[in-house]
Write a protein that holds these residues in place. Sequence first.
Motif, mmCIF file in Angstrom:
data_model
loop_
_atom_site.group_PDB
_atom_site.id
_atom_site.type_symbol
_atom_site.label_atom_id
_atom_site.label_comp_id
_atom_site.label_asym_id
_atom_site.label_seq_id
_atom_site.Cartn_x
_atom_site.Cartn_y
_atom_site.Cartn_z
ATOM 1 N N UNK A 1 0.812 -1.205 0.000
ATOM 2 C CA UNK A 1 0.000 0.000 0.000
ATOM 3 C C UNK A 1 0.858 1.273 0.000
ATOM 4 N N UNK B 1 0.436 3.881 -1.784
ATOM 5 C CA UNK B 1 -0.356 5.064 -2.095
ATOM 6 C C UNK B 1 -1.405 5.304 -1.018
ATOM 7 N N UNK C 1 -12.468 9.127 -2.829
ATOM 8 C CA UNK C 1 -11.171 9.688 -3.183
ATOM 9 C C UNK C 1 -10.901 10.880 -2.261
ATOM 10 N N UNK D 1 -5.798 12.238 -3.225
ATOM 11 C CA UNK D 1 -5.039 11.302 -4.045
ATOM 12 C C UNK D 1 -5.001 9.890 -3.518
ATOM 13 N N UNK D 2 -5.840 9.589 -2.512
ATOM 14 C CA UNK D 2 -5.847 8.269 -1.877
ATOM 15 C C UNK D 2 -7.283 7.753 -1.858
ATOM 16 N N UNK D 3 -7.451 6.448 -2.063
ATOM 17 C CA UNK D 3 -8.759 5.837 -1.869
ATOM 18 C C UNK D 3 -8.945 5.535 -0.387
ATOM 19 N N UNK E 1 -13.908 5.973 -10.757
ATOM 20 C CA UNK E 1 -12.607 5.416 -10.423
ATOM 21 C C UNK E 1 -12.028 6.150 -9.216
ATOM 22 N N UNK E 2 -11.270 5.442 -8.409
ATOM 23 C CA UNK E 2 -10.547 6.065 -7.290
ATOM 24 C C UNK E 2 -9.075 5.658 -7.406
ATOM 25 N N UNK E 3 -8.196 6.299 -6.600
ATOM 26 C CA UNK E 3 -6.780 5.915 -6.682
ATOM 27 C C UNK E 3 -6.571 4.420 -6.410
ATOM 28 N N UNK E 4 -5.602 3.865 -7.086
ATOM 29 C CA UNK E 4 -5.332 2.424 -7.032
ATOM 30 C C UNK E 4 -5.039 1.974 -5.596
ATOM 31 N N UNK E 5 -5.504 0.765 -5.279
ATOM 32 C CA UNK E 5 -5.332 0.199 -3.943
ATOM 33 C C UNK E 5 -5.557 -1.298 -4.097
ATOM 34 N N UNK F 1 -12.629 10.100 -13.076
ATOM 35 C CA UNK F 1 -11.325 9.611 -12.605
ATOM 36 C C UNK F 1 -10.675 10.642 -11.695
ATOM 37 N N UNK F 2 -11.459 11.601 -11.226
ATOM 38 C CA UNK F 2 -10.935 12.591 -10.296
ATOM 39 C C UNK F 2 -9.885 13.488 -10.924
ATOM 40 N N UNK G 1 -7.449 12.586 -12.756
ATOM 41 C CA UNK G 1 -6.161 11.891 -12.872
ATOM 42 C C UNK G 1 -5.777 11.699 -14.341
ATOM 43 N N UNK G 2 -4.627 12.234 -14.748
ATOM 44 C CA UNK G 2 -4.183 12.061 -16.128
ATOM 45 C C UNK G 2 -2.931 11.204 -16.229
ATOM 46 N N UNK G 3 -2.554 10.537 -15.158
ATOM 47 C CA UNK G 3 -1.349 9.711 -15.166
ATOM 48 C C UNK G 3 -1.588 8.262 -15.567
ATOM 49 N N UNK H 1 -0.035 4.734 -20.138
ATOM 50 C CA UNK H 1 -0.124 3.733 -19.073
ATOM 51 C C UNK H 1 -1.547 3.235 -18.883
ATOM 52 N N UNK H 2 -1.679 1.964 -18.534
ATOM 53 C CA UNK H 2 -2.961 1.389 -18.197
ATOM 54 C C UNK H 2 -3.446 1.869 -16.844
ATOM 55 N N UNK I 1 -1.790 1.666 -13.152
ATOM 56 C CA UNK I 1 -0.708 2.524 -12.643
ATOM 57 C C UNK I 1 -1.213 3.510 -11.602
ATOM 58 N N UNK I 2 -2.495 3.869 -11.677
ATOM 59 C CA UNK I 2 -2.997 4.928 -10.803
ATOM 60 C C UNK I 2 -4.404 4.735 -10.258
ATOM 61 N N UNK I 3 -5.300 4.077 -11.011
ATOM 62 C CA UNK I 3 -6.714 4.099 -10.618
ATOM 63 C C UNK I 3 -7.338 2.704 -10.664
ATOM 64 N N UNK J 1 4.905 1.157 -23.673
ATOM 65 C CA UNK J 1 4.874 1.412 -22.233
ATOM 66 C C UNK J 1 4.600 0.129 -21.457
ATOM 67 N N UNK K 1 4.813 13.399 -19.490
ATOM 68 C CA UNK K 1 3.454 13.929 -19.365
ATOM 69 C C UNK K 1 3.416 15.447 -19.545
#
Lengths: 239, 239, 239, 239, 239, 239
Positions: A33, A35, A163, A166-168, D59-63, D95-96, D98-100, D147-148, D151-153, F25, F39
């Motif tokens: 974890x 993030x 959200x 930047x964190x879930x 979508x929320x940040x990846x976890x 996606x909040x 998020x562009x990453x 990126x898929x 990587x972030x969400x 990528x 980016x």
Amino acid sequence: MTGARDPEEGAIFEKLLQVSTDSAWAVCSSMGYPNSFIEGLTAIQPDRKMVGRAITLRYVPIRPDLRAQEQAKGSALNKRAVELSGPGDILVVDSGGETGAGFIGDVILTRFIVRGGAGLVVDGAIRDLHYLRTVGLPLYIRGAHAAGSGRRIIGIGLNEVVRCGGVAVVPGDILLGDAQGVLAIPREIAREVADRAYATEHKENFLRATLQKGIRTIDEVYPPSDEVLREYEEFKRHG
Amino acid sequence: MTGARDPEEGAIFEKLLQVSTDSAWAVCSSMGYPNSFIEGLTAIQPDRKMVGRAITLRYVPIRPDLRAQEQAKGSALNKRAVELSGPGDILVVDSGGETGAGFIGDVILTRFIVRGGAGLVVDGAIRDLHYLRTVGLPLYIRGAHAAGSGRRIIGIGLNEVVRCGGVAVVPGDILLGDAQGVLAIPREIAREVADRAYATEHKENFLRATLQKGIRTIDEVYPPSDEVLREYEEFKRHG
Amino acid sequence: MTGARDPEEGAIFEKLLQVSTDSAWAVCSSMGYPNSFIEGLTAIQPDRKMVGRAITLRYVPIRPDLRAQEQAKGSALNKRAVELSGPGDILVVDSGGETGAGFIGDVILTRFIVRGGAGLVVDGAIRDLHYLRTVGLPLYIRGAHAAGSGRRIIGIGLNEVVRCGGVAVVPGDILLGDAQGVLAIPREIAREVADRAYATEHKENFLRATLQKGIRTIDEVYPPSDEVLREYEEFKRHG
Amino acid sequence: MTGARDPEEGAIFEKLLQVSTDSAWAVCSSMGYPNSFIEGLTAIQPDRKMVGRAITLRYVPIRPDLRAQEQAKGSALNKRAVELSGPGDILVVDSGGETGAGFIGDVILTRFIVRGGAGLVVDGAIRDLHYLRTVGLPLYIRGAHAAGSGRRIIGIGLNEVVRCGGVAVVPGDILLGDAQGVLAIPREIAREVADRAYATEHKENFLRATLQKGIRTIDEVYPPSDEVLREYEEFKRHG
Amino acid sequence: MTGARDPEEGAIFEKLLQVSTDSAWAVCSSMGYPNSFIEGLTAIQPDRKMVGRAITLRYVPIRPDLRAQEQAKGSALNKRAVELSGPGDILVVDSGGETGAGFIGDVILTRFIVRGGAGLVVDGAIRDLHYLRTVGLPLYIRGAHAAGSGRRIIGIGLNEVVRCGGVAVVPGDILLGDAQGVLAIPREIAREVADRAYATEHKENFLRATLQKGIRTIDEVYPPSDEVLREYEEFKRHG
Amino acid sequence: MTGARDPEEGAIFEKLLQVSTDSAWAVCSSMGYPNSFIEGLTAIQPDRKMVGRAITLRYVPIRPDLRAQEQAKGSALNKRAVELSGPGDILVVDSGGETGAGFIGDVILTRFIVRGGAGLVVDGAIRDLHYLRTVGLPLYIRGAHAAGSGRRIIGIGLNEVVRCGGVAVVPGDILLGDAQGVLAIPREIAREVADRAYATEHKENFLRATLQKGIRTIDEVYPPSDEVLREYEEFKRHG
């Protein structure tokens, strides 16, 4: 008096109160974890630690049909959340970063404090900062605004995954806050995070004290050489 | 000693000193002015209330022909504004958000304080924060910078309608500042805003006290049920 | 006890400790260096002055081959910089504004303090703010984060020219920090900057005192009229 | 062939295809929905109109625990949404900002197009822009990234109320997109919005043609004087 | 047909149409105006050059008393500006960067085009981009929005000095726009800027052609060596 | 004609020209380099692919002593880089995101094109966009500005590791650009990235074609079921 619901949670809360978000993050990260640290919020009580469990609220931009739906539920989202809360609860609010209106003010937060609320983490704004900064409750906010929520946002979800910075955040997550921000710890790993972070903290206190003697270099101490590790084991045995 | 020019203004200033920007905003909003809270500035004296009337200054990006025009007026814009000011005046500065140069520093501000100036609201930067944060004058600023105005900006207008923190400020507006920011109140409605916000403040203090007893829920108290309203009427009669 | 390496540097440091970044900037600007004030950082110890010389560190986004190269050097960049440092040194860190990971934490910084480090200027984040804000070291940072550097950045250069808060910093630059930020003064002009800024400061203190008597206008005092200049010469002669 | 489900919806879609987001916004605003224009996205097919109904994704940040939950549902969120979709459907993705990482790429979007999908509105990023900009589907995106999503969400909600570009979007909303962006029209008012916006559009075309003759001033024409209104009525009767 | 008012202005406009903003900026900068290139706007017609003179408009955040004042003037600010305009005029609009509402739409702009308007430079948003991008008028905008001005802004000043994209624009300034943005040239220096930039452009075309032969290095050509200069003089004599 | 230096590099370049940044990528990420997509830049030639190797340049904020040092080297940094370049080289420029001045213009870039330069990737601005957008060279830029570099920046390093759009770029990296941006591929893994991405691309083209037949669902095709995989093997054998 940590607001814990049971001895297990109490043990976690007690330990977390003695660790930094850094030590706890390192364990979270090693357990998958990385993030988990909420970014971009300001700590209004930077001298206070915050530990508790998450109740989540989700707000979206204001829209009259959604406001009508909320009103049909009998009470606004923030009031329902507050009445739901008890000792050790922390409100985590996803306002999408909106700082042009506060989602809550001094009157409703007074009720939250009376019910034992442990803190507030808002990706958005609160109202009444003039008063609320004096009551001691740990506040992590993106901003403060004089306007009520109706100027910009409407409550749409209680105890959903949200959200925040930047964190879930998942309802029930254990939150740890200090001067630099807030860490969201999944409940399943909270016990291990607390234990290992506490051990880290204890060791790093020793390492700092070792460095303060001015004899050893940073490469000998961090990570500790075998010799320093032996000294630490000695220290642990004899205090 | 509020810096008011006459008893009417004095009554307004006295009341506003006892209310939050939140209570005052709610009245402004109900009277057609929801967009009156200046956003994005930092309060350097968050423990002090600020009340006064607006003198406005407008700066644009530096340009040599405009600088020549300003010099032809005999004195820089900030100095002319300061000599124009008296007790209860607040400088409201539209620098377009520019934080790469300060529009004023400690020497000129000393003159402003001597003349009775009540505060400073700057959508841009000041200089000499090291000193100015110690003199007690309420400051609301976007930033502070060591460079003088000539590095980036030039004064172009005195007592024009200006843009500041997302709000239009008209010269003569009554300003109310607390820890979270500054509210710009049109002079025409200032009396009513002060009266009604004061009443709100008084009632909400009672509601908070009611909640602190821990018996009533938030839905009973906010907005107050008939029973709580009766208690409040009772409280007003007997203290 | 300024951390100076020799009397010449000591004289510079002593004088700079008594001037503001504003007075020093004005001299730098007049000598061809208007772009010398580092912007956008927060002062964690706004009540403390900082004076010292720059050791620079450069970080770039994390990448495994670069991490392997750093590890091959035997020690991480921040540890090498700390062991290199001595009294009066200030670490200036170019992390490209990245606030999603801290480049240093409490243990390594303890060693820096033991070695006499005078401050930290970071266009990025540190860790362990909870602890580090209590140790008195002047910190100028863009943010604080619980995560270690490996989450986002890797050290790539020691004592290179770096970018920090919109300013180029050269290793060996003299840095002056106060509540509003940090000024980077090229070593070649530091003596003159210190002398002239000190003279400015002395005169402006007198001018403020003159204004505080409430008799003269700002146009008489700033810049001073011939009469005020005579009074100032008088003041310098007799105290 | 608008992708409408029934004649009623077909009539709405037909009319909306002939109006601008401006004309439709003006009706929405007059009916209580001024906050309905999605801001900050880029139109990849600015020459194409988009009309359809909203399917929403959150979508929320990846976890990792949330990813495990999504995997337990058998298929990723974007794939479930695509299989759910039919002619006239538009995916609206929160996606909040998020562009990453991109939430979707060319393969999955091919399936969406095959099923009759009418467009994509993403407060975040897509992948494979190199290909997708050539297939004609209207895309409104904040960015594109190689990126898929992992990587972030991570996908968390299907057909919930979502936040997108500063607007709340409710599943089933009618969306209208043109070169400048996307309007979210509540289904309950869509018929009236289409009718009134079409009438506005028709009239404004006439007013522009009137102005192009170069005889009348803007004050005579907009809003139209009685005389111009009579000319318009004449025009409507006789073409 | 440049829209010039007299032969003198015509000569300036003709030459500027043949130079880039880069060549013209270099002359402006050498004459004391380095801060003359408007930043942050998007060119909607990047293939078209724009030359003309500035009419300025200033907008501030919406406020009902200011709206009443504008209405009392008989016509909205944008309409008054358009009726004031003639061939070669360019509207320069300071909306403070606000992109949440358009200050003008297709109907009013049609009148501007009929009157010979040469372009639009907006530190804010327009409406009706769907239509306006097809009419050929050079547009430099920060954004486009479906909402009318009343959602966010109100006109307050005509032909004042304004801030636009980080540059001060004075009414009557000569503006030059190309694919990368807009340069504001003070009228007093416009003749010299046009002449010298034209000469630069002519020489740089030659230098590029020289380089394209592939024989000389960049150091021989830019700045040109004596030999290359002689070749250029030769070229000028013989074509 | 890819600008490759040898057949090995030629094989890599040929294959990369046929893959998207997305496919490449995915391989980079699986090999430990998830943070390799640059980016925030805009593609000026979105219809062109770019493949080549990186020459890096580092700029810092302007400072007269650094400018004197650069001048002492005989030629400006951008000119030295251009003379150093050959076929297949791409300039990667770290200007720290500064868009207030261009690091290069049309004359110097003409020399770069003559020498066979393959593209430009700038975390900052260029000049002369009016001309340069017409010459076909792939440009990835954060902005364009009429001002020369001396207004804001100064060159400090050639072929150092640099930061660009959130990615570390090492001199010699293989770069792949398409409509959505640029991927930086470490040279050591470039061969494998090219091979595997090419294979992915080939397969995904087949999967898209399969979906376009409208029979299979996304879950059957992506990732492909055993049956679809067999079809793909068949397709590879027989075309």
